[in-house]
Design a protein around this motif. Structure first.
Motif, short mmCIF file in Angstrom:
data_model
loop_
_atom_site.label_atom_id
_atom_site.label_comp_id
_atom_site.label_asym_id
_atom_site.label_seq_id
_atom_site.Cartn_x
_atom_site.Cartn_y
_atom_site.Cartn_z
N LEU A 118 2.94 13.05 -21.61
CA LEU A 118 2.07 13.55 -20.55
C LEU A 118 0.84 12.65 -20.40
O LEU A 118 0.47 12.26 -19.27
N ASN A 119 0.19 12.31 -21.49
CA ASN A 119 -1.02 11.48 -21.43
C ASN A 119 -0.71 10.04 -21.03
O ASN A 119 -1.52 9.38 -20.38
N ALA A 120 0.45 9.55 -21.42
CA ALA A 120 0.84 8.20 -21.00
C ALA A 120 1.02 8.14 -19.48
O ALA A 120 0.64 7.16 -18.82
N THR A 121 1.61 9.19 -18.93
CA THR A 121 1.77 9.24 -17.47
C THR A 121 0.42 9.37 -16.78
O THR A 121 0.17 8.73 -15.75
N LYS A 122 -0.48 10.20 -17.34
CA LYS A 122 -1.83 10.31 -16.78
C LYS A 122 -2.55 8.97 -16.80
O LYS A 122 -3.27 8.61 -15.87
N ALA A 123 -2.37 8.19 -17.87
CA ALA A 123 -3.05 6.89 -18.00
C ALA A 123 -2.56 5.89 -16.98
O ALA A 123 -3.28 4.96 -16.60
N SER A 124 -1.32 6.03 -16.51
CA SER A 124 -0.78 5.07 -15.53
C SER A 124 -1.36 5.29 -14.13
O SER A 124 -1.38 4.36 -13.32
N ILE A 125 -1.81 6.51 -13.85
CA ILE A 125 -2.29 6.81 -12.50
C ILE A 125 -3.55 6.04 -12.15
O ILE A 125 -3.64 5.48 -11.04
N PRO A 126 -4.61 5.96 -13.01
CA PRO A 126 -5.80 5.19 -12.63
C PRO A 126 -5.50 3.72 -12.34
O PRO A 126 -6.09 3.14 -11.42
N GLN A 127 -4.59 3.12 -13.09
CA GLN A 127 -4.24 1.73 -12.83
C GLN A 127 -3.55 1.58 -11.48
O GLN A 127 -3.83 0.64 -10.73
N LEU A 128 -2.66 2.51 -11.17
CA LEU A 128 -2.00 2.47 -9.87
C LEU A 128 -3.00 2.67 -8.74
O LEU A 128 -2.93 2.00 -7.70
N GLU A 129 -3.96 3.58 -8.93
CA GLU A 129 -4.98 3.82 -7.91
C GLU A 129 -5.89 2.60 -7.75
O GLU A 129 -6.33 2.29 -6.64
N SER A 130 -6.17 1.90 -8.86
CA SER A 130 -6.97 0.67 -8.76
C SER A 130 -6.22 -0.40 -7.97
O SER A 130 -6.80 -1.09 -7.11
N ASN A 131 -4.94 -0.56 -8.25
CA ASN A 131 -4.13 -1.52 -7.50
C ASN A 131 -4.06 -1.15 -6.02
O ASN A 131 -4.06 -2.02 -5.14
N ILE A 156 0.84 -1.21 0.00
CA ILE A 156 0.00 0.00 0.00
C ILE A 156 0.87 1.25 0.00
O ILE A 156 0.66 2.18 -0.80
N ARG A 157 1.86 1.28 0.89
CA ARG A 157 2.73 2.46 0.94
C ARG A 157 3.53 2.61 -0.35
O ARG A 157 3.80 3.74 -0.80
N THR A 158 3.92 1.51 -0.96
CA THR A 158 4.66 1.57 -2.23
C THR A 158 3.78 2.12 -3.35
O THR A 158 4.23 2.97 -4.14
N LEU A 159 2.55 1.65 -3.42
CA LEU A 159 1.64 2.15 -4.45
C LEU A 159 1.31 3.63 -4.23
O LEU A 159 1.19 4.39 -5.20
N GLU A 160 1.16 4.02 -2.97
CA GLU A 160 0.95 5.44 -2.70
C GLU A 160 2.14 6.27 -3.18
O GLU A 160 1.97 7.37 -3.75
N GLU A 161 3.34 5.73 -2.97
CA GLU A 161 4.54 6.44 -3.41
C GLU A 161 4.60 6.49 -4.94
O GLU A 161 4.98 7.52 -5.52
N ARG A 162 4.20 5.42 -5.60
CA ARG A 162 4.23 5.39 -7.06
C ARG A 162 3.21 6.37 -7.65
O ARG A 162 3.47 7.01 -8.67
N VAL A 163 2.06 6.44 -7.00
CA VAL A 163 1.06 7.43 -7.45
C VAL A 163 1.60 8.84 -7.32
O VAL A 163 1.45 9.68 -8.23
N GLN A 164 2.26 9.11 -6.19
CA GLN A 164 2.81 10.44 -5.97
C GLN A 164 3.94 10.74 -6.97
O GLN A 164 4.05 11.87 -7.48
N LEU A 224 4.04 14.36 -13.70
CA LEU A 224 3.08 15.15 -14.48
C LEU A 224 3.42 16.63 -14.44
O LEU A 224 3.30 17.35 -15.46
N VAL A 225 3.84 17.10 -13.28
CA VAL A 225 4.22 18.51 -13.14
C VAL A 225 5.40 18.83 -14.05
O VAL A 225 5.41 19.86 -14.77
N ILE A 226 6.39 17.94 -14.05
CA ILE A 226 7.57 18.15 -14.89
C ILE A 226 7.19 18.12 -16.37
O ILE A 226 7.62 18.95 -17.18
N GLN A 227 6.33 17.13 -16.73
CA GLN A 227 5.96 16.99 -18.13
C GLN A 227 5.05 18.13 -18.61
O GLN A 227 5.08 18.51 -19.79
#
Length: 468
Positions: free
Chosen positions: A252-265, A207-215, A221-224
């Motif tokens: 940018l959109n590829a990074t955005k697309a990874s966030i929902p999957q990480l949040e689902s996990n 859980i903590r790892t996934l939270e870190e990956r989401v962050q 996203l900010v950098i991109q």
């Protein structure tokens, strides 16, 4: 010669005093022999193949002293994890199921111990009216003195007991089996606790790892987004082509697309934690409030030596205690090959109004009745079945011995795998930390160069992908 008599039996039979002494002598002889014999094998631990030391014990990250902390997760230094483990110990339903089995095994041990004493003890009593047939051979005859009438009342009150004497150790083997089973249920409970704490800690770290990956994804996203802004500005100023803008949008959109999957996990991991804690999923988030970070692993860990596994690991104790339990069952089955001796007796009062007395004399000392004496039973004709039953129990014992030996080997394999993974992961983490720092510096430099027109956007894109 005057012979003394004692009144014995429900049917009013009389046994000579000398015969009663013989019965007593036989009982004393049986009691003297009781406990001297116990058929069946006594458990002896099998030979085990145990290494003298771990393969990676020479590494600086490992210490060979025996670990002192049973609460190993506290070495991670996370108070939220500490609270969750304690909560799981009190609420986890599978753990409570295993715990209930301990109480059941303890009761079974009490039953087995109770069989060493008189097993059938009961009081009895009745008041009944009996009516005989006028056409039976024992029907009363007119004019015959003291003849019993057609109907009479009878009352009786007393106690009886039966004791199977443990001549061949069958009951003592049953106590051994029940005691070993109780210890095995305790080992199973300890093993369940170890598995629970391991699963909970693993889920919590995930859980903590996934939270870190989401962050991290959101930080990227900010950098991109900044890269996209620069690419558009340069394109609108005529300094570069539209390709740079489209590459920035793609990243940018590829990074955005990874966030929902990480949040689902992440949600699935929290739902798994809810099961371990025996709470509804909606109650997990409040429990995770606090410093959201991946727990820190100690630089060095104490691993002991392979021989410590026999004492520390409950799964190994469980495997051996199952074999111990089965070993005693061989003796239980083998005892059926020999005669079973029992001592039965009864004492009470019996009175009726069929004669010159009435049921009111029930509590008169002269109304006493009873019997005592040994009996035996020998299943001679079932020798084939009993012998095969002994073979079945012995085969099951051998099977559990092999399981025990295999459990010891598997435990060593698991520890070797864990130690190797720990050592190599520590080395990998050091390299990845250097790589992450270099990637961050590379992104900063590529952005500066791109802003000044010294490089194209492909360099920026490659640096950002490496950093992510």
């Amino acid at each position: 010669m005057h012979i003394k008599h004692i009144h014995s039996g429900f049917y009013g039979c009389r046994v000579p005093h000398a015969a009663s002494k013989s019965i007593v002598y036989v009982c004393i002889a049986l009691l003297a022999l009781l406990g001297c014999t116990k058929v069946g094998p006594d458990y002896a631990p099998p030979s085990l193949k145990i290494s003298d030391n771990w393969m990676d014990s020479d590494k600086d990250l490992l210490r060979t002293e025996t670990p002192q902390k049973a609460e190993w997760w506290k070495a991670l230094g996370d108070p939220v994890l500490d609270d969750l483990v304690q909560m799981a110990y009190h609420q986890n339903l599978p753990l409570q199921t295993v715990g209930v089995r301990v109480f059941s095994a303890r009761a079974e041990l009490g039953i087995a111990v109770g069989l060493l004493f008189p097993q059938s003890q009961q009081g009895f009593g009745s008041v009944q009216y009996n009516r005989g047939s006028e056409r039976s051979p024992t029907a009363p005859q007119p004019g015959v003195p003291n003849s019993v009438g057609f109907g009479f009342w009878q009352a009786q009150l007393g106690v009886s007991a039966s004791w199977e004497m443990d001549f061949w150790g069958k009951l003592r083997r049953a106590v051994e089996a029940a005691d070993a089973r109780l210890l095995s249920t305790i080992a199973a409970y300890d093993n369940a606790m170890v598995s629970l704490s391991s699963d909970l800690a693993s889920t919590y770290v995930l859980i903590r790892t996934l939270e870190e990956r989401v962050q991290i994804a959101r930080d990227n996203l900010v950098i991109q987004e900044e890269s996209l802004r620069i690419a558009r500005a340069r394109f609108e100023g005529g300094a570069t082509s539209e390709r740079d803008v489209q590459q920035a949008l793609t990243q940018l959109n590829a990074t955005k697309a990874s966030i929902p999957q990480l949040e689902s996990n992440l949600r699935q991991a929290k739902n798994a934690l809810a099961i371990l804690l025996a709470v509804p999923p909606m109650e997990v988030d409040p429990l995770l409030k606090g410093d959201s970070r991946i727990p820190s692993v100690p630089e060095k860990i104490a691993v002991g030596i392979p021989a410590d596994l026999l004492r520390r690991r409950p799964d190994i104790r469980l495997a051996e205690l199952r074999a111990v339990t089965q070993c005693s069952r061989i003796g239980i089955a083998k005892a059926d090959l020999y005669p079973m001796f029992s001592l039965t007796g009864s004492f009470g009062f019996l009175a009726s109004d069929a004669g010159e007395f009435g049921i009111g004399d029930l509590f008169s000392w002269k109304s006493r009745t009873g019997f005592i004496g040994p009996t035996f039973q020998w299943n001679i004709l079932n020798y084939g079945q009993i012998t095969n039953q002994v073979r079945i129990q012995d085969a099951r014992f051998q099977e559990l011995l092999f399981d025990y030996q295999n459990t010891v080997l598997n435990a060593q394999k698991e520890v070797e795998d864990g130690l190797s993974a720990f050592v190599k992961a520590q080395e990998r983490v050091q390299s990845l930390a250097l790589a992450a720092a270099a990637a961050k510096r590379s992104v900063d430099l590529s952005m500066i160069q791109y802003r000044e027109g010294a490089t194209d956007y492909t360099t920026v894109l490659t640096a950002q992908q490496a950093l992510l």
